[in-house]
Design an enzyme around this catalytic site. Structure first.
Site, short mmCIF file in Angstrom:
data_model
loop_
_atom_site.label_atom_id
_atom_site.label_comp_id
_atom_site.label_asym_id
_atom_site.label_seq_id
_atom_site.Cartn_x
_atom_site.Cartn_y
_atom_site.Cartn_z
N ASN A 7 10.77 32.12 -15.07
CA ASN A 7 9.64 32.80 -16.08
C ASN A 7 8.90 33.60 -15.03
O ASN A 7 8.20 33.20 -14.16
CB ASN A 7 8.85 32.00 -16.60
CG ASN A 7 7.68 32.70 -17.60
OD1 ASN A 7 7.16 33.62 -17.23
ND2 ASN A 7 7.50 32.02 -18.86
N GLU A 34 9.51 36.07 -20.12
CA GLU A 34 8.40 36.71 -19.97
C GLU A 34 8.37 37.98 -19.10
O GLU A 34 7.87 38.44 -18.22
CB GLU A 34 7.46 36.01 -19.59
CG GLU A 34 6.64 35.07 -20.37
CD GLU A 34 5.12 34.73 -20.18
OE1 GLU A 34 4.35 35.29 -20.71
OE2 GLU A 34 5.20 33.72 -19.52
N ASP A 147 12.59 28.74 -20.50
CA ASP A 147 10.92 28.26 -20.52
C ASP A 147 10.62 27.40 -21.87
O ASP A 147 10.62 28.21 -22.76
CB ASP A 147 9.74 29.25 -20.09
CG ASP A 147 8.48 28.71 -20.32
OD1 ASP A 147 8.18 27.46 -20.63
OD2 ASP A 147 7.50 29.58 -20.15
N ASN A 149 8.29 25.65 -22.79
CA ASN A 149 7.06 25.25 -23.11
C ASN A 149 6.64 23.78 -23.67
O ASN A 149 6.01 23.56 -24.61
CB ASN A 149 6.37 26.24 -24.00
CG ASN A 149 5.66 27.41 -23.27
OD1 ASN A 149 5.05 27.17 -22.44
ND2 ASN A 149 6.01 28.71 -23.93
N ASP A 218 10.07 24.38 -17.55
CA ASP A 218 11.14 24.99 -17.63
C ASP A 218 12.44 24.19 -17.09
O ASP A 218 12.47 23.26 -16.23
CB ASP A 218 11.21 25.88 -16.24
CG ASP A 218 9.97 26.74 -16.52
OD1 ASP A 218 9.99 28.07 -17.01
OD2 ASP A 218 8.84 26.43 -15.64
N ASP A 247 3.24 32.24 -12.21
CA ASP A 247 2.80 31.07 -11.97
C ASP A 247 3.91 29.88 -12.32
O ASP A 247 3.27 28.77 -12.32
CB ASP A 247 1.54 30.87 -13.05
CG ASP A 247 2.01 31.44 -14.54
OD1 ASP A 247 3.10 32.03 -14.81
OD2 ASP A 247 1.18 31.56 -15.31
N HIS A 248 5.10 30.37 -12.54
CA HIS A 248 6.19 29.50 -12.80
C HIS A 248 7.00 29.58 -11.31
O HIS A 248 6.96 30.70 -10.48
CB HIS A 248 7.22 29.93 -13.77
CG HIS A 248 6.58 29.70 -15.07
ND1 HIS A 248 7.06 28.85 -15.99
CD2 HIS A 248 5.45 30.39 -15.79
CE1 HIS A 248 6.65 28.94 -16.99
NE2 HIS A 248 5.43 29.97 -17.02
#
Length: 279
Positions: A7, A34, A147, A149, A218, A247-248
């Site tokens: 991501n 994303e 991802d 989530n 993930d 941030d991943h």
């Protein structure tokens, strides 16, 4: 063969990070999420220059998924999940790459809970599960990467007690993930590291990365035949510490070669195809 999911949290804003990671690790197949860019803003030229061909499903400012490959252009099979023609979010892309079917997904976040966003997350999960059933039933080697989530268990979140009412850790989302696995999918990271605390995401706030206050959201799910070929799995966590990074962190697997089919089985299969074609 190395397959990764990442991501990128904005493919153009993080392009130099992405290219640096591709050059260092040289994965064979990469699923991105994303993108946060419409189709005409996807950096195809830079991706090609890095040695990859790509297909993508973009969306302005939000969502967006892409599949990259070093061994030729992915052959698109599907963009978007079936089951809801009114859902126009760019969250799913599927391709054939050689022998593999690769599904790249960005499952809805679902926050705040309770509310319509969480209900949308669960509906999307149901559609993914229905489609995944057809994929695993096809007998083809399939990987569903992206991802999700979802933190599937308490082992996948640094402070479980703080997340009980978050959409990523709500029992309904975790049960939906468990139902998906029951179809026969293997969670590659957990299969290779059954008792380890491994994270793939660290928030930008509260010094989360330095404190290792992370989440594992993930995932790479493998069909049964691919699971037999799983040799290694991990997370390139150091990438999260790079400047202007997502941030991943990239999450990856390594697969051994496909087993060779015996000449007799191949001949029988061809003969059956010829017989079926004459009918």
């Amino acid at each position: 063969m190395r397959i990764a999911t990442y991501n990128v949290n904005g493919v153009n804003g993080r392009l130099q990070v992405l290219l640096r990671w591709l050059a260092l690790t040289e994965p064979d197949i990469v699923c991105l999420q994303e993108l946060k860019a419409p189709d005409d803003r996807f950096p195809e030229a830079a991706i090609n220059a890095a040695g990859y061909q790509a297909i993508w499903h973009g969306q302005k400012s939000w969502n967006g998924v892409a599949i990259l490959a070093r061994c030729g252009k992915p052959i698109e099979r599907r963009r978007g999940l079936p089951g809801d023609p009114e859902d126009v979010h760019s969250r799913y892309l599927e391709a054939e790459i050689g022998e593999l079917i690769v599904g790249c997904l960005y499952l809805p976040n679902g926050n705040p809970w309770p509310g319509p966003k969480f209900e949308y997350k669960l509906r999307w999960f149901e559609r993914l599960t229905a489609h995944a059933k057809t994929l695993i039933g096809s007998g083809s080697p399939v990987v569903l990467a992206g991802d999700y989530n979802v933190m599937p268990t308490e082992l996948d979140v640094y402070k479980p007690e703080r997340w009980v009412d978050d959409a990523l850790f709500r029992i309904e989302a975790r049960e939906a993930y468990a139902r998906l696995l029951k179809q026969g999918w293997t969670d590659a990271i957990r299969a290779r590291h059954p008792g380890a605390r491994i994270y793939t995401f660290w928030d930008y706030f509260r010094n989360a990365y330095a404190r290792n206050a992370g989440l594992r959201i993930d995932h790479l799910l493998l069909s049964p035949d691919l699971a037999k070929r799983l040799k290694a799995a991990g997370v390139d966590g150091d990438v999260r510490g790079w400047e202007k990074t997502s941030d991943h962190a990239p999450t990856w697997i390594e697969l051994g070669p496909a087993p060779k089919r015996s000449p007799r089985k191949t001949a029988v299969k061809k003969a059956r195809k010829k017989t079926a074609a004459k009918r």
